[in-house]
Scaffold this motif. Structure first.
Motif, short mmCIF file in Angstrom:
data_model
loop_
_atom_site.label_atom_id
_atom_site.label_comp_id
_atom_site.label_asym_id
_atom_site.label_seq_id
_atom_site.Cartn_x
_atom_site.Cartn_y
_atom_site.Cartn_z
N MET A 1 1.68 -83.40 -1.04
CA MET A 1 0.53 -82.58 -0.66
C MET A 1 -0.43 -83.39 0.22
O MET A 1 -0.71 -84.55 -0.07
N LYS A 2 -0.94 -82.76 1.29
CA LYS A 2 -1.93 -83.41 2.13
C LYS A 2 -3.22 -83.63 1.33
O LYS A 2 -3.47 -82.91 0.36
N PRO A 3 -4.05 -84.60 1.72
CA PRO A 3 -5.31 -84.83 1.01
C PRO A 3 -6.17 -83.57 0.97
O PRO A 3 -6.32 -82.87 1.97
N LYS A 33 -7.48 -89.44 -7.14
CA LYS A 33 -7.88 -90.44 -6.15
C LYS A 33 -6.68 -91.28 -5.70
O LYS A 33 -6.54 -91.59 -4.51
N GLU A 34 -5.84 -91.64 -6.64
CA GLU A 34 -4.64 -92.42 -6.29
C GLU A 34 -3.71 -91.64 -5.37
O GLU A 34 -3.00 -92.23 -4.55
N ASN A 35 -3.75 -90.31 -5.48
CA ASN A 35 -2.91 -89.46 -4.63
C ASN A 35 -3.57 -89.17 -3.28
O ASN A 35 -3.03 -88.37 -2.49
N GLY A 36 -4.71 -89.79 -3.02
CA GLY A 36 -5.35 -89.68 -1.72
C GLY A 36 -6.33 -88.56 -1.54
O GLY A 36 -6.83 -88.33 -0.43
N HIS A 37 -6.65 -87.83 -2.62
CA HIS A 37 -7.60 -86.73 -2.52
C HIS A 37 -9.04 -87.24 -2.51
O HIS A 37 -9.35 -88.30 -3.07
N GLU A 38 -9.91 -86.47 -1.87
CA GLU A 38 -11.35 -86.78 -1.84
C GLU A 38 -12.00 -86.08 -3.02
O GLU A 38 -11.96 -84.85 -3.12
N VAL A 39 -12.58 -86.84 -3.94
CA VAL A 39 -13.16 -86.28 -5.16
C VAL A 39 -14.68 -86.44 -5.13
O VAL A 39 -15.19 -87.52 -4.82
N ALA A 40 -15.39 -85.37 -5.45
CA ALA A 40 -16.85 -85.39 -5.43
C ALA A 40 -17.40 -84.58 -6.59
O ALA A 40 -16.69 -83.78 -7.21
N ILE A 41 -18.66 -84.79 -6.88
CA ILE A 41 -19.38 -84.05 -7.93
C ILE A 41 -20.30 -83.04 -7.26
O ILE A 41 -20.90 -83.33 -6.22
N ALA A 42 -20.41 -81.85 -7.84
CA ALA A 42 -21.35 -80.83 -7.37
C ALA A 42 -22.14 -80.35 -8.57
O ALA A 42 -21.60 -79.66 -9.45
N GLN A 201 -8.46 -76.25 2.13
CA GLN A 201 -8.22 -77.59 1.58
C GLN A 201 -9.26 -77.98 0.54
O GLN A 201 -9.21 -79.08 0.02
N VAL A 202 -10.17 -77.08 0.23
CA VAL A 202 -11.29 -77.41 -0.64
C VAL A 202 -11.17 -76.66 -1.97
O VAL A 202 -10.94 -75.45 -2.00
N GLY A 255 -1.95 -76.70 -8.82
CA GLY A 255 -0.95 -77.55 -8.24
C GLY A 255 -1.41 -78.93 -7.79
O GLY A 255 -0.68 -79.64 -7.08
N LEU A 256 -2.60 -79.34 -8.23
CA LEU A 256 -3.10 -80.67 -7.87
C LEU A 256 -2.59 -81.75 -8.80
O LEU A 256 -2.58 -82.94 -8.46
N LEU A 257 -2.18 -81.34 -9.98
CA LEU A 257 -1.54 -82.26 -10.94
C LEU A 257 -0.23 -81.62 -11.40
O LEU A 257 -0.13 -80.40 -11.53
N LYS A 258 0.72 -82.45 -11.70
CA LYS A 258 2.00 -81.95 -12.21
C LYS A 258 2.32 -82.61 -13.54
O LYS A 258 1.87 -83.69 -13.83
#
Length: 258
Positions: A1-3, A33-42, A201-202, A255-258
Protein backbone atom coordinates in the motif's frame (compact mmCIF):
# COMPACT_ATOMS: atom_id res chain seq x y z
CA UNK A 1 0.00 0.00 0.00
CA UNK A 2 1.19 3.52 -0.82
CA UNK A 3 1.79 5.83 2.17
CA UNK A 4 -1.44 7.11 3.66
CA UNK A 5 -2.19 9.91 6.16
CA UNK A 6 -3.97 8.79 9.35
CA UNK A 7 -5.44 11.06 12.03
CA UNK A 8 -6.45 9.87 15.48
CA UNK A 9 -8.59 11.64 18.04
CA UNK A 10 -7.38 11.18 21.62
CA UNK A 11 -10.13 10.76 24.22
CA UNK A 12 -12.27 7.72 23.51
CA UNK A 13 -10.17 6.82 20.46
CA UNK A 14 -6.47 6.53 21.30
CA UNK A 15 -7.15 6.60 25.04
CA UNK A 16 -9.65 4.20 26.59
CA UNK A 17 -12.41 5.09 29.02
CA UNK A 18 -9.86 5.17 31.86
CA UNK A 19 -7.64 7.65 29.93
CA UNK A 20 -5.06 4.94 29.32
CA UNK A 21 -3.31 4.10 26.05
CA UNK A 22 -3.91 0.41 25.29
CA UNK A 23 -0.73 -1.48 24.46
CA UNK A 24 -2.43 -2.77 21.30
CA UNK A 25 -3.01 0.79 20.11
CA UNK A 26 0.58 1.79 20.80
CA UNK A 27 1.87 -1.20 18.87
CA UNK A 28 -0.47 -0.47 15.97
CA UNK A 29 0.80 3.11 15.69
CA UNK A 30 4.36 1.80 15.56
CA UNK A 31 3.49 -0.63 12.77
CA UNK A 32 1.80 2.13 10.75
CA UNK A 33 4.91 4.29 10.97
CA UNK A 34 7.19 1.39 10.08
CA UNK A 35 5.04 0.81 7.00
CA UNK A 36 5.70 4.38 5.87
CA UNK A 37 2.36 5.97 6.75
CA UNK A 38 2.08 9.54 8.05
CA UNK A 39 0.47 9.42 11.52
CA UNK A 40 -0.94 12.47 13.28
CA UNK A 41 -3.23 13.40 16.17
CA UNK A 42 -6.42 15.44 15.72
CA UNK A 43 -7.81 16.66 19.04
CA UNK A 44 -9.70 19.39 20.80
CA UNK A 45 -6.99 19.45 23.44
CA UNK A 46 -4.29 22.13 23.51
CA UNK A 47 -0.74 20.90 22.83
CA UNK A 48 0.28 21.00 26.50
CA UNK A 49 -2.46 18.52 27.44
CA UNK A 50 -1.16 15.71 25.25
CA UNK A 51 2.61 16.30 25.23
CA UNK A 52 3.35 13.05 27.08
CA UNK A 53 1.17 11.06 24.67
CA UNK A 54 3.02 12.53 21.67
CA UNK A 55 6.33 11.63 23.26
CA UNK A 56 5.21 8.08 24.03
CA UNK A 57 3.97 7.52 20.49
CA UNK A 58 6.80 9.54 18.92
CA UNK A 59 4.34 11.65 16.93
CA UNK A 60 5.32 15.23 16.06
CA UNK A 61 2.40 16.15 13.79
CA UNK A 62 -0.95 17.21 15.17
CA UNK A 63 -4.15 19.20 14.79
CA UNK A 64 -4.97 20.79 18.15
CA UNK A 65 -7.66 23.15 19.50
CA UNK A 66 -10.08 21.44 17.10
CA UNK A 67 -8.14 22.60 14.07
CA UNK A 68 -7.00 26.06 15.13
CA UNK A 69 -3.31 25.23 15.74
CA UNK A 70 -1.62 22.80 13.37
CA UNK A 71 1.88 21.35 13.61
CA UNK A 72 3.54 19.26 10.91
CA UNK A 73 6.69 17.36 11.92
CA UNK A 74 7.40 19.84 14.70
CA UNK A 75 6.72 22.97 12.62
CA UNK A 76 3.67 25.20 13.13
CA UNK A 77 1.95 25.51 9.74
CA UNK A 78 -1.39 27.09 10.69
CA UNK A 79 -2.81 29.35 13.39
CA UNK A 80 -6.39 30.57 13.65
CA UNK A 81 -7.04 32.36 16.97
CA UNK A 82 -10.42 33.61 18.08
CA UNK A 83 -11.20 37.23 17.25
CA UNK A 84 -10.47 39.49 20.21
CA UNK A 85 -13.66 41.53 19.80
CA UNK A 86 -15.64 38.31 19.78
CA UNK A 87 -13.94 37.13 22.97
CA UNK A 88 -14.71 40.43 24.73
CA UNK A 89 -18.36 40.20 23.69
CA UNK A 90 -18.61 36.52 24.66
CA UNK A 91 -17.10 37.21 28.08
CA UNK A 92 -19.51 40.05 28.74
CA UNK A 93 -22.52 37.97 27.68
CA UNK A 94 -21.46 34.88 29.65
CA UNK A 95 -20.87 36.95 32.78
CA UNK A 96 -24.49 38.08 32.69
CA UNK A 97 -25.56 34.47 33.14
CA UNK A 98 -22.74 33.50 35.52
CA UNK A 99 -21.42 31.04 32.94
CA UNK A 100 -17.67 30.61 33.51
CA UNK A 101 -15.09 30.48 30.74
CA UNK A 102 -11.67 28.92 30.33
CA UNK A 103 -9.38 30.69 27.86
CA UNK A 104 -6.94 28.37 26.10
CA UNK A 105 -3.73 29.90 24.79
CA UNK A 106 -0.76 28.17 23.14
CA UNK A 107 1.16 27.72 26.41
CA UNK A 108 -1.48 27.34 29.11
CA UNK A 109 -5.13 27.98 30.00
CA UNK A 110 -6.79 30.23 32.57
CA UNK A 111 -10.29 30.42 34.04
CA UNK A 112 -12.18 33.67 34.54
CA UNK A 113 -13.39 32.44 37.92
CA UNK A 114 -11.38 31.20 40.89
CA UNK A 115 -13.40 27.99 41.16
CA UNK A 116 -16.54 26.50 39.66
CA UNK A 117 -17.83 22.92 40.08
CA UNK A 118 -18.69 22.58 36.39
CA UNK A 119 -15.14 23.47 35.42
CA UNK A 120 -13.84 21.01 37.98
CA UNK A 121 -16.03 18.17 36.73
CA UNK A 122 -15.27 18.75 33.03
CA UNK A 123 -11.56 19.46 33.27
CA UNK A 124 -10.86 16.46 35.48
CA UNK A 125 -12.16 14.21 32.67
CA UNK A 126 -9.08 15.36 30.76
CA UNK A 127 -6.82 14.37 33.63
CA UNK A 128 -5.88 17.91 34.69
CA UNK A 129 -6.64 20.20 37.61
CA UNK A 130 -8.91 23.24 37.70
CA UNK A 131 -7.10 26.03 35.77
CA UNK A 132 -5.65 28.99 37.62
CA UNK A 133 -7.70 32.17 37.84
CA UNK A 134 -6.96 35.06 35.46
CA UNK A 135 -10.04 36.87 34.10
CA UNK A 136 -7.87 39.05 31.85
CA UNK A 137 -5.82 36.28 30.26
CA UNK A 138 -7.58 36.66 26.91
CA UNK A 139 -6.70 40.34 26.54
CA UNK A 140 -3.95 41.06 23.96
CA UNK A 141 -3.12 37.37 23.66
CA UNK A 142 -3.91 34.74 21.03
CA UNK A 143 -6.63 32.40 22.29
CA UNK A 144 -7.28 29.42 20.04
CA UNK A 145 -10.22 27.92 21.90
CA UNK A 146 -12.43 28.79 24.82
CA UNK A 147 -14.46 26.47 27.01
CA UNK A 148 -17.91 27.78 27.90
CA UNK A 149 -19.66 26.14 30.84
CA UNK A 150 -23.43 26.02 30.57
CA UNK A 151 -26.15 23.42 30.18
CA UNK A 152 -28.26 22.62 27.11
CA UNK A 153 -31.06 25.09 27.83
CA UNK A 154 -28.72 28.04 27.33
CA UNK A 155 -27.00 26.70 24.22
CA UNK A 156 -29.34 28.24 21.64
CA UNK A 157 -28.93 31.74 23.09
CA UNK A 158 -25.21 31.68 22.38
CA UNK A 159 -25.65 30.40 18.84
CA UNK A 160 -28.16 33.16 18.08
CA UNK A 161 -26.03 35.88 19.67
CA UNK A 162 -22.66 34.98 18.15
CA UNK A 163 -22.86 34.15 14.47
CA UNK A 164 -19.08 34.51 14.16
CA UNK A 165 -18.38 31.66 16.59
CA UNK A 166 -18.88 27.89 16.58
CA UNK A 167 -20.19 26.18 19.72
CA UNK A 168 -19.64 22.42 19.96
CA UNK A 169 -20.84 20.52 23.00
CA UNK A 170 -18.41 17.97 24.42
CA UNK A 171 -19.82 17.58 27.95
CA UNK A 172 -23.23 18.11 29.53
CA UNK A 173 -21.77 21.18 31.25
CA UNK A 174 -19.41 22.50 28.58
CA UNK A 175 -19.00 23.58 24.97
CA UNK A 176 -15.91 24.29 22.87
CA UNK A 177 -15.94 27.79 21.41
CA UNK A 178 -14.13 28.15 18.07
CA UNK A 179 -13.90 30.71 15.28
CA UNK A 180 -16.79 30.35 12.84
CA UNK A 181 -16.03 27.51 10.43
CA UNK A 182 -13.25 26.21 12.64
CA UNK A 183 -12.99 22.42 12.89
CA UNK A 184 -10.57 19.53 12.79
CA UNK A 185 -11.41 19.24 9.09
CA UNK A 186 -9.92 22.68 8.44
CA UNK A 187 -6.73 21.65 10.22
CA UNK A 188 -6.49 18.43 8.23
CA UNK A 189 -6.92 20.44 5.03
CA UNK A 190 -3.64 22.20 5.86
CA UNK A 191 -1.84 18.87 5.99
CA UNK A 192 -3.31 17.81 2.65
CA UNK A 193 -2.28 21.11 1.08
CA UNK A 194 1.24 20.92 2.48
CA UNK A 195 1.96 17.25 1.76
CA UNK A 196 0.06 16.82 -1.48
CA UNK A 197 -2.24 14.00 -0.39
CA UNK A 198 -5.68 13.52 -1.90
CA UNK A 199 -8.66 12.84 0.34
CA UNK A 200 -8.76 9.19 -0.71
CA UNK A 201 -5.36 8.76 0.98
CA UNK A 202 -6.54 10.28 4.26
CA UNK A 203 -8.05 8.36 7.19
CA UNK A 204 -9.54 9.68 10.43
CA UNK A 205 -10.69 7.96 13.62
CA UNK A 206 -12.96 9.71 16.15
CA UNK A 207 -15.74 9.29 18.65
CA UNK A 208 -17.36 12.62 19.55
CA UNK A 209 -19.37 15.52 18.14
CA UNK A 210 -16.26 17.60 17.44
CA UNK A 211 -15.12 14.81 15.10
CA UNK A 212 -18.12 14.98 12.74
CA UNK A 213 -16.67 17.50 10.27
CA UNK A 214 -13.39 15.59 10.22
CA UNK A 215 -15.11 12.26 9.54
CA UNK A 216 -17.18 13.80 6.76
CA UNK A 217 -14.17 15.52 5.19
CA UNK A 218 -11.64 12.70 4.77
CA UNK A 219 -11.91 9.92 2.24
CA UNK A 220 -11.87 7.14 4.84
CA UNK A 221 -13.50 7.74 8.20
CA UNK A 222 -13.95 5.42 11.17
CA UNK A 223 -16.20 6.07 14.16
CA UNK A 224 -15.47 4.25 17.39
CA UNK A 225 -18.06 1.86 18.74
CA UNK A 226 -18.45 4.10 21.79
CA UNK A 227 -19.39 7.11 19.63
CA UNK A 228 -22.92 8.61 19.67
CA UNK A 229 -25.17 7.59 16.77
CA UNK A 230 -24.82 11.03 15.17
CA UNK A 231 -21.07 10.52 14.92
CA UNK A 232 -21.43 6.99 13.59
CA UNK A 233 -23.73 8.24 10.83
CA UNK A 234 -21.03 10.71 9.75
CA UNK A 235 -18.43 7.95 9.30
CA UNK A 236 -17.85 5.51 6.47
CA UNK A 237 -17.00 2.70 8.90
CA UNK A 238 -17.82 1.89 12.52
CA UNK A 239 -15.42 -0.13 14.64
CA UNK A 240 -15.66 -1.67 18.11
CA UNK A 241 -15.62 0.15 21.44
CA UNK A 242 -12.25 1.64 22.39
CA UNK A 243 -12.13 -0.73 25.37
CA UNK A 244 -12.59 -3.69 23.01
CA UNK A 245 -9.45 -3.00 20.92
CA UNK A 246 -11.59 -0.75 18.74
CA UNK A 247 -8.65 1.14 17.28
CA UNK A 248 -6.85 -1.97 16.06
CA UNK A 249 -10.08 -3.49 14.75
CA UNK A 250 -10.80 -0.29 12.83
CA UNK A 251 -7.34 -0.26 11.25
CA UNK A 252 -7.88 -3.86 10.17
CA UNK A 253 -11.36 -2.98 8.89
CA UNK A 254 -9.99 -0.37 6.46
CA UNK A 255 -7.01 -2.49 5.44
CA UNK A 256 -4.23 -0.51 7.12
CA UNK A 257 -3.32 -3.45 9.34
CA UNK A 258 -3.48 -7.13 8.55
Amino acid sequence: MKPQMIFFDIDGTLLDHNKQLPSSAKQAIQVLKENGHEVAIATGRPPYLFRELREELEIDSFVSFNGQYVVLRGEVIYKNPLGRKSLHALTKFANQYNHPLVYMGPETMKANTAYHPHIEECITTLGVEHPNHDPYYFIDRDIYQTLLFCTNEHEAAYGEKFGDLNFIRWHQFSMDVLPFGGSKAQGIARFIEKLGYVKEQVYAFGDNLNDIEMLQFVGNSVAMGNAPDLVKKAAKYVTKDVDDNGLVHGLELVGLLK
